[in-house]
Enzyme design. Structure first.
Site, PDB file in Angstrom:
ATOM      1  N   LYS A   1       0.812  -1.178  -0.001  1.00  0.00           N
ATOM      2  CA  LYS A   1      -0.096  -0.011  -0.036  1.00  0.00           C
ATOM      3  C   LYS A   1       1.024   1.419   0.146  1.00  0.00           C
ATOM      4  O   LYS A   1       1.915   1.540   0.949  1.00  0.00           O
ATOM      5  CB  LYS A   1      -0.934  -0.060   1.274  1.00  0.00           C
ATOM      6  CG  LYS A   1      -2.011   1.268   1.288  1.00  0.00           C
ATOM      7  CD  LYS A   1      -2.785   1.097   2.546  1.00  0.00           C
ATOM      8  CE  LYS A   1      -3.955   0.285   2.090  1.00  0.00           C
ATOM      9  NZ  LYS A   1      -4.844   1.002   1.247  1.00  0.00           N
TER      10      LYS A   1
ATOM     11  N   ASP B   1     -13.307   3.713   8.356  1.00  0.00           N
ATOM     12  CA  ASP B   1     -13.728   3.482   6.962  1.00  0.00           C
ATOM     13  C   ASP B   1     -14.111   2.028   6.668  1.00  0.00           C
ATOM     14  O   ASP B   1     -13.449   1.258   5.717  1.00  0.00           O
ATOM     15  CB  ASP B   1     -12.419   3.901   6.237  1.00  0.00           C
ATOM     16  CG  ASP B   1     -12.878   4.025   4.599  1.00  0.00           C
ATOM     17  OD1 ASP B   1     -13.978   4.281   4.499  1.00  0.00           O
ATOM     18  OD2 ASP B   1     -11.957   4.363   3.684  1.00  0.00           O
TER      19      ASP B   1
END
Length: 844
Positions: free
Chosen positions: A557, A653
């Site tokens: 990531k 999230d």
């Protein structure tokens, strides 16, 4: 008002509800309700208590922890009923305990002259006079002599002695004599006439409320300060600027709980400070903790535990002397122990350490002989103790002279080189020496610290030499065997394995964390083939598939919007790396080079949950059993983040894209901790961050504090999608937006339609109806507009596992304002194979 559960934590819930009920009757037992008032001549014995009018606080005898001593104190009654232990906010006889043998003959009595007195009777004879253990010492000028006094315990936690006929005539009150806690409404400050300031003093430890070594003091300069051992100030609040203290800027948001702060200045130079709650029934306390930190805690109904919302200093290791003499503090230690003894030392009082009281520190295992035979143990990455009267500095031209200077002084305990000066091999080396006790040592997680050399006795030196000799002999054996192996010949297979290991080692640079790998950017670039295979993107950056030299598949990531320096980033990453759970994606390592910030995770072979829910190409349709176990697994992972891990985390999230599936389709939550990592603080702090449209709780847009209940809301939205196999938000051909949860709740709850009608059509009705109904009810409760109506994630797990029953939820009428109020025929009954609607994700 609706509640989601009919039998959630049945016993504890009943206790919690009853603890809020008003108490008006009197009883001689501690387990029954009692009056809030004690009149002149009345007393409390070991089994009697006072309870405030609405049951918030209780006063009586208590024993802390496993102690056998008794004290008079005030505690949160409703919390004690749930936790089976008392959170005490005031102690009368903190430094004069009553032994268990004397407890049955002791009494807490209000005298006719307005004094509250704690008596202890002697066992010498029945006629022996009672011994006064503690007294309010109320002034005789205001005390009543006509038996018209009373003591009342208020719902603010204040014990007030006043006239029975004139309540405004206050003789004495506990708020004027705080011990360790700062309750809402209590005033602290500085009296310029008497030149004295308010003071809160920590407990000695969790089983001893006597005065500890840390105090929270208010000074004439209009600051509050934290003091060690009545002598050294290691934290100050800064001055009041009209809204908050300059070093506590987070006060201006009020943590979402405190409605107002009041700072009052008087003409004589005195001042007073207090705060109030927006919800007066909410159990909350600010106190001087035994850890040396000033903390604010609030009771969480969903977690059934206290939640810390504020602490100063922020880190434990910033507390002066927290580990005592010759103790070293490790903030991100893998085990639960904050403090450890230096090499060659042992705990002075192990029992205190078991109570998390490290202040007694450590002592040498072997006494120094004061000779040149002493040696030194090297400790790397140390934040050096402060230079003080027990330390000195000198300049030497050869590094060896620093060690020699320490050996020549019998009081010298340790030495170090000042890395801010020239290198240890050059001239004009600044040498630091410490004498007697060594305080305030912290071992850092990174490599930015200094080397500290601890002086050891000759016996410790011989042990070290013995180990060195043993190590040398082992080295010789290895060399001989290696030579023999070379003579016999090294096979091609061995050479290939050796080369692969070496290549793998080249992929990473030396990591400061034993549990994480610090990768180099150029090696991750090679592993991901120049970031060519993109797996997806989200709120925090893009993810790429990669392969390490040992053939391990990984997901890399690349973070965006990083706002921390690299030292802080590494510290935060080390915290995330410690978080391990079967339903959380494992973090393998990181890269931090300039603006290149990357995280490396295990690759999940079955990708993200959204691929399988919304029937993307080459995806597998999940059957009901798989979906239900996935829902439980996600709930377990969130429960761990919210309630169980050392550093509690709000994800912020939650959505199908952030749930990954391993080879057996077990769910793994991704991106946990990244909100905090990117410098976005959440727990009870108002924030402007936004997650993904369609999963955002209403409080995101209302400007109130964000709590773990925001994750509960997002989970509920995602659970609807797991059930239905379609996005919650959908657009019709004419551009109108329709909201599936509103439609589903109307059909099932209001119209009484079977719950199977909301199931994914691809499953053709193949589902356990009881499980489906349970999941539907949980989803509805999770997305309630009011936070307090939503369950905790721990309760969600218990409901889905069938351990708790759940009531039918109300219709989600408040959500109708978001979308069209009427849907076309069969709009949601059609099989949904579409991708998410245009603009569905809005990742800020």
């Amino acid at each position: 008002m609706s509640t989601p559960f009919s039998a959630l934590h049945l016993t504890s819930s009943l206790l919690f509800i009853l603890s809020f009920a008003p108490h008006h009757s009197i009883s001689s037992t501690a387990t029954s309700a009692a009056h809030d008032t004690m009149f002149a001549g009345q007393s409390l014995t070991i089994n009697k208590t006072l309870v405030s009018r609405h049951g918030k606080f209780e006063l009586g005898f208590f024993t802390p922890g496993n102690s056998r001593n008794y004290y008079i104190g005030i505690w949160f009654k409703q919390v004690a009923a749930i936790q089976k232990k008392k959170t005490v906010v005031w102690v009368a006889n903190r430094n004069k305990p009553i032994s268990a043998d004397d407890s049955s003959s002791s009494e807490f009595k209000l005298l006719e002259n307005g004094h509250l007195v704690l008596f202890m009777s002697s066992y010498d004879s029945n006629s022996s006079p009672k011994t006064t253990v503690w007294s309010t010492n109320s002034t005789t000028s205001t005390a009543m002599n006509d038996s018209s006094v009373k003591a009342v315990l208020g719902d603010d936690g204040n014990l007030v002695i006043s006239s029975s006929s004139n309540r405004s005539t206050v003789i004495w009150q506990s708020f004027d004599h705080p011990t360790h806690a700062f309750l809402p409404g209590l005033k602290l400050g500085y009296n310029n006439l008497t030149k004295t300031g308010s003071k809160l003093t920590s407990w000695r430890n969790s089983e001893d409320p006597s005065d500890g070594i840390y105090s929270f003091e208010w000074w004439a300069d209009r600051t509050f300060n934290i003091i060690w051992n009545h002598s050294f100030k290691f934290y100050t609040s800064g001055v009041w600027n009209g809204r908050f203290f300059s070093n506590v800027p987070e006060m201006h948001v009020g943590y979402g709980l405190m409605s107002s702060f009041e700072f009052t200045s008087y003409n004589d130079g005195s001042y007073a400070f207090t705060y109030f709650l927006s919800n007066k029934s909410l159990p909350l306390s600010t106190f001087m903790d035994t850890s040396g930190q000033t903390k604010s805690i609030v009771w969480s109904n969903e977690a059934q535990d206290w939640t810390m919302i504020w602490s100063k200093p922020l880190r434990h290791c910033q507390v002066y002397g927290v580990c005592g003499a010759f103790g070293v503090c490790r903030e991100n230690n893998v085990d639960s122990s904050l403090c450890q003894c230096l090499s060659g030392f042992k705990q002075r009082y192990p029992k205190d350490w078991s109570l998390l009281d490290y202040s007694s520190g450590c002592v040498r295992r072997t006494t120094l002989q004061c000779g040149n035979n002493d040696s030194f143990s090297k400790m790397p990455n140390i934040r050096l103790p402060q230079i003080s009267p027990s330390a000195s500095a000198l300049v030497v031209d050869v590094a060896r002279k620093c060690e020699s200077a320490c050996l020549q002084n019998c009081s010298c305990s340790a030495y170090a080189y000042d890395t801010n000066s020239s290198s240890s091999g050059g001239s004009n080396i600044r040498c630091l020496l410490w004498y007697a006790n060594l305080l305030n040592i912290e071992q850092l997680a990174g490599v930015e610290g200094n080397d500290l050399y601890i002086r050891l006795a000759p016996s410790q030196s011989r042990l070290g030499n013995s180990r060195t000799k043993s190590s040398s002999r082992w080295t010789i054996v290895v060399v001989v065997l290696s030579g023999t192996t070379i003579l016999l010949g090294i096979t091609i297979l061995f050479l290939l394995k050796w080369w692969r290991r070496r290549l793998a080692r080249r992929l990473k640079q030396e990591s400061p964390y034993a549990f994480l790998t610090a990768f180099r950017y150029k090696d991750l670039k090679i592993a991901t083939k120049n970031f060519s295979n993109k797996l997806g993107s989200g709120s925090f950056g893009s993810v790429f598939k990669g392969t390490l030299p040992d053939s391990t598949p990984v997901a890399v990531k690349r973070l965006e919007g990083i706002s921390q320096d690299h030292k802080q980033f590494r510290n935060e990453v080390s915290t995330i790396g410690l978080i391990q759970h079967v339903n959380l994606v494992r973090l393998r390592g990181f890269c931090s080079e300039g603006r290149k910030i990357l995280l490396v995770y295990d690759l999940m072979p079955n990708g993200s949950l959204d691929r399988h829910l919304f029937h993307q190409n080459h995806s597998r349709i999940l059957n009901w059993q798989q979906r239900y176990q996935i829902a439980i697994g996600i709930a377990r992972g969130l429960t761990y983040l919210h309630e169980e891990c050392r550093d509690r985390i709000i994800h912020c999230d939650i959505k199908p894209e952030n749930v990954l599936l391993d080879a057996t389709f077990s769910p793994k939550i991704a991106d946990f901790g990244l909100a905090k990592l990117l410098g976005r603080e959440f727990s009870r702090v108002v924030t402007s961050m936004r997650g993904t449209v369609g999963y955002l709780a209403p409080e995101w847009t209302s400007g109130v504090a964000i709590t773990a209940k925001a994750d509960v809301y997002s989970y509920g939205m995602m659970l609807f999608e797991i059930i239905s196999g379609r996005r919650n938000l959908k657009q019709s051909k004419d551009g109108k937006t329709w909201f599936f949860p509103t439609w589903a709740s109307t059909k099932v709850i209001s119209e009484g339609q079977p719950v199977l009608m909301i199931l994914d059509n691809n499953l053709e009705g193949n589902a356990d109806v009881e499980e489906l109904d349970r999941a539907f009810r949980v989803a509805c409760w999770c997305i309630q507009e009011e936070e307090f109506q939503r369950p905790s994630m721990g309760q969600v797990v218990q409901i889905l596992e069938g351990l708790l029953e759940v009531n039918p939820p109300p219709i989600l009428s408040y959500l109708r304002a978001m979308v069209e109020t009427e849907e076309p025929a069969n709009f949601f009954s059609e099989i949904d194979t579409s991708e998410s609607i245009q603009g569905y994700e809005n990742n800020n």
